[in-house]
Design a protein around this motif. Structure first.
Motif: not given
Length: 239
Positions: A122-123, A128-130, A201-202, A235-239
């Motif tokens: 999923v990640v 990114p940013g999602g 990345a999360l 949670a958010r994915a890192l930019p």
């Protein structure tokens, strides 16, 4: 592709859990936590979507829902509730990296055979940013190891052996319909949380403990239960 344990149970599942799709159910909370869609792309991937009970609430928020599930039987009903459903294993999603601005997962950590692998996938497909939203049963307080039918009256928990056994189990007593029909995996709280925390990345944003009505749990909830039943993680994915 792996065998889908939910095949043959879709009509029963949809009728039994139809209330989840109501604005006052988990669907309403999911839509609230997802927030509005990305301005440039309204797509939202629902991983382990089942029969699509959450689609209407998410779509009403402005998202275009793409449903993924391993069960063709579940997707048979989900296909009537959104434009695109795809049969796929959550551990091998058929999308490029960074494809979706929003992803949701609801009540699947007891169903998939490798939850950490599913979260990792999923990640991978999250932009990114999602945003990622997960709703599900509380790993520490719901399972065959913890009978809770008389908890409100007794004001106590009666713990049985089994917490920590993460293998596929069936409940022969019929107390938990899903456990009895298709089986489930009772992850520990540590296994559940580490599936997200191990993703570099999360970034986790929030974790809420919820009562049986998907509202924030209080020490003296309205239904009399002394511990939470569900949880919500964002949670958010890192930019």
């Amino acid at each position: 592709m792996s065998h889908a344990r939910y095949d043959g149970h879709a009509d029963w599942y949809d009728a039994t859990f139809h209330r989840y799709g109501a604005p006052t159910g988990s669907a309403g909370l999911l839509a609230e936590l997802l927030g509005p869609p990305a301005p440039d792309d309204p797509a939202c991937l629902d991983v382990g979507c089942g029969t699509g009970l959450h689609f209407a609430a998410v779509r009403a928020r402005g998202h275009r829902v793409v449903g993924v599930d391993l069960s063709a039987d579940q997707l048979r009903l989900a296909a009537a509730r959104t434009d695109l459903v795809i049969r796929a294993d959550a551990r091998r999603l058929p999308f490029p990296a960074g494809h979706f601005p929003s992803v949701c997962m609801t009540f699947v950590h007891t169903d998939v055979d490798d939850f950490p692998a599913a979260v990792s996938e999923v990640v991978r497909v999250l932009r990114p940013g999602g945003r990622l939203v997960y709703l599900g049963l509380h790993p520490a307080f719901v399972g065959a190891f913890l009978p809770r039918q008389t908890e409100p009256e007794d004001q106590e928990l009666r713990l049985s052996p089994g917490y920590g056994d993460e293998g596929l189990r069936h409940d022969p007593t019929g107390r938990f319909p899903v456990h009895s029909r298709v089986g489930s995996r009772n992850l520990t709280l540590a296994t559940f949380l580490n599936a997200f925390l191990s993703q570099p990345a999360l970034r986790l944003e929030s974790l809420q403990e919820l009562d049986t009505t998907m509202r924030p749990w209080q020490p003296a909830p309205a239904d009399g239960r002394i511990v939470p039943w569900n949880l919500a993680l964002t949670a958010r994915a890192l930019p």
